[in-house]
Every structure is written in structure tokens, then in C-alpha cells.
Design an enzyme around this catalytic site. Structure first.
Site, mmCIF file in Angstrom:
data_model
loop_
_atom_site.group_PDB
_atom_site.id
_atom_site.type_symbol
_atom_site.label_atom_id
_atom_site.label_comp_id
_atom_site.label_asym_id
_atom_site.label_seq_id
_atom_site.Cartn_x
_atom_site.Cartn_y
_atom_site.Cartn_z
ATOM 1 N N HIS A 106 -8.752 -4.048 -2.570
ATOM 2 C CA HIS A 106 -7.730 -3.248 -1.856
ATOM 3 C C HIS A 106 -8.392 -1.826 -1.666
ATOM 4 C CE1 HIS A 106 -3.573 -2.298 -0.553
ATOM 5 N NE2 HIS A 106 -3.967 -0.945 -0.734
ATOM 6 N N GLU A 107 -8.712 -1.312 -2.727
ATOM 7 C CA GLU A 107 -9.031 0.229 -2.867
ATOM 8 C C GLU A 107 -10.352 0.452 -2.400
ATOM 9 O OE1 GLU A 107 -6.684 1.851 -3.374
ATOM 10 O OE2 GLU A 107 -5.416 0.654 -4.311
ATOM 11 N N HIS A 137 -9.986 0.720 1.569
ATOM 12 C CA HIS A 137 -9.633 2.242 2.148
ATOM 13 C C HIS A 137 -10.967 2.725 2.282
ATOM 14 C CE1 HIS A 137 -5.497 2.134 1.971
ATOM 15 N NE2 HIS A 137 -5.357 1.742 0.731
ATOM 16 N N CYS A 197 0.713 -1.397 -0.016
ATOM 17 C CA CYS A 197 -0.141 0.072 -0.096
ATOM 18 C C CYS A 197 0.920 1.259 0.028
ATOM 19 C CB CYS A 197 -0.971 -0.006 1.408
ATOM 20 S SG CYS A 197 -2.141 1.317 1.533
HETATM 21 ZN ZN LIG Z 1 -3.624 1.030 -0.201
#
Ligand SMILES: [Zn+2]
Ligand SMILES: [Zn+2]
Length: 389
Positions: free
Chosen positions: A374-375, A378, A327
Site C-alpha cells: 500500500h505505502e 503511494h 487510506c
Molecule cells: Zn494510503
């Protein structure tokens, strides 16, 4: 015989109206006539509750009784009329309390649902306040400009982003009863559009977009030019971590919103400036909004695409271990994470189109499904280290 009776009743009606009509000229003792140009008793009570040198209270859009009044449509008034004159005097007096820090005021904002606005003429020398009675915008340009507006009925609120036509033609009466048709441009035109909107219940707070960017967000997005990347927030900083761990809220898709477009442009720069970054989420640049950029490893040319308000709506049964997840906000750390092999996503495009898509790819040169997971994590304050084996 029947015909005769009808005739008599018509004559009587006209007569009754004529009498009422005469009485209405005495505005010092106004009478209640709903739906007419004349003021109602309750309007008159408010207008005459003090002398014309006294200001009136501004309603608050945050108060439910006040906002009911602010949401109503206003009616036209008799232009050359003592009550109208008295009301306008008190509106001017109210403006003077703000010592120039006000661009306009309308009758509904002081509790009178009538078509009277007073506007600071920024297009005239000395920027005088001028009254527009029974105003009507009859033409406007197609071109518009984004303004950050506030309203005296919602003091303390963040400004709202709103597009205003660059040029308008407005018909109105001045207080001496003279009819005008005038073309007005730029900021003064924007003020008039704001004030005229009040006459149809359009208060910023009520048409207020809960997804509009806040003043703080606008400051951090627009602080430096589009050409520069935004700083990547890092887990090593306490204050950055608080942002990274917060859940984000949606944005209103709008390709004409310069703030949103700037934010996306600058996120692109931030991603491009990183080494090997394949995705970025708005919280990583300090903006808790549901925006992600993903490098589409599954598409020809591997374009970086923008997804507004993305959500995972489906997940594959197949779960995989993804090696070397990493990240931008946690540089130098790589871990194996547990991910779905494919995900179904929904999102909005900048132009407002809503899309649904199944994204695959979890290994080798195409791990697009993992990037989306993953995004999108967030946006919910989740970091890849939370998914690590
Ligand atoms: Zn990230
Ligand atoms: Zn206002």
C-alpha cells in the site's frame, strides 16, 4: 666527454630558464608559460580585455563550455604581481555589481583557473570583502553545520544543502604579499569553504546533488516545528490529488540532514495523530519523495520503522484478497484489494545502509506485507482504490 656534454646542456637549460624568468617580470606583456605561477597568454587576454575598473563576466554552471572551466583545478599565482593586482581589482569591481548580495567570488568563476578568492568577512565590523591569495585550509573542526547555499554560477537554482565545518584554519597571502595563518569560525568559515571548493572544481552545480531537497520542499518541511504533524493530503482536494498521483523521487540517505530528519519526525507525528494508521508515505504529507513509515505488525512491540527509497523486487505467487484496505488520504472509504501474500523489498536506512528483506503477513493481526504494498504504491502515485476488486 659524455659527462662534459651533459654539464653543458645543464648549464644551457639553467640559462634558458633564467632568461625566461627575467622576462616574466614584465606582466603587461605576459608570455605563455604553462604550469608556472605566471599567467598564460589566454589568461592575460581575458584579464586585460578591459581596464581594471571594468567587471568581468561570471561563468554559468549551466553552460557546458563554462562548466568545463569551473570543473578544472586552479593553480597558484605570484602574489605580488601587476597582473594579479589587475585581476583582483576587476574581481572587486565584479562584486560591486551585486550591491552586497554576494558573499564571495573566485577567479575560476570569472574564467581564470587561479587560486584567488574574495570573501565577505561577516566576522568583521562592516563586513569588508577581503582577498585570499593561494589559500589553503590546513585544519578544520569535526563539528559542522548544514547550510543552504547558492552560487553566483547557478543563479535561479534552488539552494543546496551542504555541511560546512564550524571552524577552519586557513593559510593565505594578502595582496601586499604578507603570509597569514588565521582561524575563522561560523558563517565566514562556511563562505571560505564554498569559495575554496571552487579552486578544485567543486561547484555546487557540479557536485550538485540532484536528490537535494528543493527550496519549496524545505519551506514546507521546516515551516513549523518538528513537534507538529504535517497535514495529510486528501483526494477530496484537487491540488492534493495532483501530489498524491505524482511519482516520487528518491532521497539521499543521510542521518545528518536536518531537513530529512525533520520530515521523518513530522511524518511520525502525522501517523501518530491519525486514528488507526499503520503506515504513511511522504506524498501524503505533500512531499513527493520515496519515504514510507510502516508499523511493523510482524515485530515485537510493533515499532514504526522508516524506509527510504523502498522498492518491491520480488512478489509471491500467492495472491490474496485483502478486506478493508483503507487510506489516511481517503478517509471513511474501505475496500477489498488484490495483494501479494508476501513481497521482497529493498530499501535504504537513514544511515545509508542498503537492505533486502522478505516481508510476510496479509491477514489477522499481521498484514505487514499489505502495508508495504500500500505505502510503496503511494510512491508511484497509486492509491488502494486502484487495486480494489
Ligand atoms: Zn494510503
Ligand atoms: Zn560559488
Amino acid at each position: 666527454m659524455i659527462r662534459f656534454l651533459v654539464l653543458i646542456s645543464v648549464v644551457l637549460t639553467i640559462w634558458v630558464f633564467a632568461i625566461f624568468g627575467c622576462k616574466k617580470h614584465n606582466d603587461v606583456v605576459p608570455e605563455v608559460v604553462i604550469g608556472s605561477l605566471y599567467y598564460t597568454q589566454s589568461e592575460a587576454d581575458l584579464i586585460f580585455d578591459a581596464d581594471s575598473t571594468q567587471s568581468l563576466n561570471i561563468l554559468s554552471a549551466f553552460n557546458s563550455a563554462d562548466s568545463t572551466i569551473l570543473k578544472k583545478n586552479s593553480r597558484s599565482v605570484k602574489v605580488v604581481n601587476d597582473t594579479t593586482k589587475f585581476l583582483i581589482n576587476r574581481m572587486y569591481r565584479t562584486i560591486s555589481l551585486y550591491q552586497g548580495n554576494i558573499d564571495g567570488i573566485t577567479a575560476p568563476e570569472i574564467g581564470i583557473n587561479r587560486n584567488i578568492i574574495i570573501v565577505k568577512r561577516k566576522d568583521k565590523t562592516g563586513t569588508p570583502f577581503e582577498v585570499f591569495i593561494n589559500p589553503k585550509i590546513t585544519q578544520h573542526s569535526n563539528a559542522s553545520t548544514l547550510y543552504h547555499e547558492n552560487c553566483i554560477t547557478m543563479l535561479g537554482a534552488y539552494p543546496t544543502d551542504i555541511n560546512r565545518y564550524n571552524l577552519i584554519t586557513i593559510e593565505y597571502y594578502s595582496s601586499n604579499g604578507i603570509f597569514h595563518s588565521e582561524t575563522i569560525e561560523e558563517e565566514t568559515a562556511s563562505i571560505i569553504q564554498h569559495e575554496v571548493a571552487h579552486l578544485t572544481g567543486g561547484v555546487l552545480a557540479l557536485s550538485f546533488d540532484p536528490l537535494a531537497f528543493t527550496g519549496m520542499e524545505i519551506d514546507s518541511i521546516m515551516f513549523v516545528p518538528d513537534s507538529l504533524p504535517m497535514r495529510i493530503y486528501l483526494t477530496t482536494s484537487n491540488s492534493d490529488s495532483l501530489i498524491l498521483r505524482k511519482s516520487s523521487i528518491d532521497v539521499r540517505p543521510d542521518s545528518t540532514n536536518t531537513i530529512l530528519v525533520s520530515l521523518i519526525n513530522r511524518m511520525r507525528k502525522s501517523l501518530a495523530a491519525s486514528s488507526g494508521g499503520v503506515g504513511i508515505a511522504a506524498p501524503q504529507v505533500g512531499i513527493n519523495r520515496n519515504i514510507i513509515l510502516v508499523k511493523r505488525l510482524d515485530k515485537v512491540g510493533k515499532p514504526v520503522e522508516v524506509y527510504l527509497n523502498p522498492r518491491i523486487v520480488m512478489t509471491s505467487d500467492k495472491i490474496i484478497n485483502f478486506a478493508n484496505d483503507g487510506c489516511l488520504s481517503i478517509p471513511g472509504v474501505y475496500k477489498t484489494t488484490v495483494r501479494y501474500a508476501a513481497v521482497g523489498i529493498e530499501y535504504d536506512l537513514l544511515n545509508g545502509t542498503h537492505k533486502t528483506e522478505v516481508v510476510e503477513g496479509y491477514s489477522g493481526n499481521n498484514f505487514t506485507a499489505v502495508i508495504f504494498q500500500h505505502e510503496i504504491d503511494h510512491l508511484n502515485g497509486i492509491l488502494f482504490i486502484d487495486r480494489a476488486l
